[in-house]
Design an enzyme around this catalytic site. Structure first.
Site, PDB file in Angstrom:
ATOM      1  CB  SER A   1     -73.385  81.206  23.306  1.00 51.99           C
ATOM      2  OG  SER A   1     -73.810  81.722  24.834  1.00 51.99           O
TER       3      SER A   1
ATOM      4  CE  LYS B   1     -75.125  78.881  26.088  1.00 48.97           C
ATOM      5  NZ  LYS B   1     -74.917  79.851  26.679  1.00 48.97           N
TER       6      LYS B   1
END
EC number: 3.4.21.88
Length: 251
Positions: free
Chosen positions: A172, A210
């Site tokens: 991701s 993230k």
């Protein structure tokens, strides 16, 4: 042609700009290179300006711009770097215009990198960090565990504060140059600025890597892959465990 210290300073400035968007201070540059005075940093910056690698921005404090990074770099016996002069990236990938680009050490790290690896810089010091297991760059996986092993990393990656390492799992964050299988070097902290790539603990159960975005009272954990969606949580559901400072990549 660059000296080894010019090359290391240019790399340090470039890394800091990509991580935070702010140039390091002269004291930080002095400490990073192990120099005793800031006058040595002034001389190195002047040399980088004269060679077209660095630019000082007028009327702004601590404002430096990296114009280009050397490629095909080797050092001769006098510590001079031989560069073909082409505006290519330092770590072998495209130089992004914006966004996070972590410091990447290619190859299985040892205190001296083999001459066939890029960049061809000799790291004379290493430090052992606890390896806490895997962390998701994708759907959050199990929370951080106690260290089961350790790994040596360049000492220049871990200046100040407590650090640990995690193995990246998932894709991701690939658009930020963070790949599955990379070893993440993380500085432990519980606060971070917007846009920082962090290790986040969600609901005290799952850890993920993230980019941090604050949206009012909410916290958004933003991926760097268009195939993934940003996840938004209440402030009581997310705890910051650390921020990414570097990657080690094996081939």
């Amino acid at each position: 042609m660059l000296t080894r210290k010019q090359y290391l300073l240019l790399s340090f400035i470039d890394q800091r700009l990509k991580l935070s968007g702010v140039s390091p201070s002269f004291d930080e540059m002095k400490d990073a290179l192990g120099l005793k005075s800031k006058s040595g940093i002034h001389r190195l910056i002047k040399g980088l300006e004269e060679r077209g690698f660095l630019k000082r921005l007028p009327h702004r404090a601590r404002a430096l711009e990296v114009l280009r990074l050397p490629c095909n770099l080797t050092f001769d016996g006098d510590g001079e770097a031989l560069d073909d002069g082409q505006p290519a990236p330092l770590f072998g990938g495209p130089l992004p215009e914006t966004g996070f680009s972590p410091q990447v050490i290619r190859g299985n790290f040892t205190p001296t990198l083999p001459s066939t690896q890029v960049p061809q810089v000799l790291f004379t010091e290493s430090i052992s960090l606890p390896l806490l297991g895997k962390i998701a760059a994708g759907t959050p996986i199990a929370a951080l565990i106690d260290p089961t092993s350790s790994i040596d990393v360049p000492a220049s990656m871990v200046r100040g504060g407590e650090h640990f390492a995690l193995r990246i799992e998932g894709d991701s964050m690939i658009e930020a140059g963070i790949l599955s299988g990379d070893l993440a070097v993380v500085r432990r902290c519980d606060e971070a600025e917007n846009g920082t790539v962090i290790v986040a603990l969600v609901d005290n159960e799952e850890a993920t890597l993230k980019r941090l975005r604050r949206k009012g009272a909410s916290i958004a954990l933003e991926p760097a892959n268009r195939a993934f969606k940003t996840q938004i949580y209440g402030p009581d559901r997310v705890r910051i465990q650390g921020r990414l400072v570097g990657l080690i990549r094996s081939y």
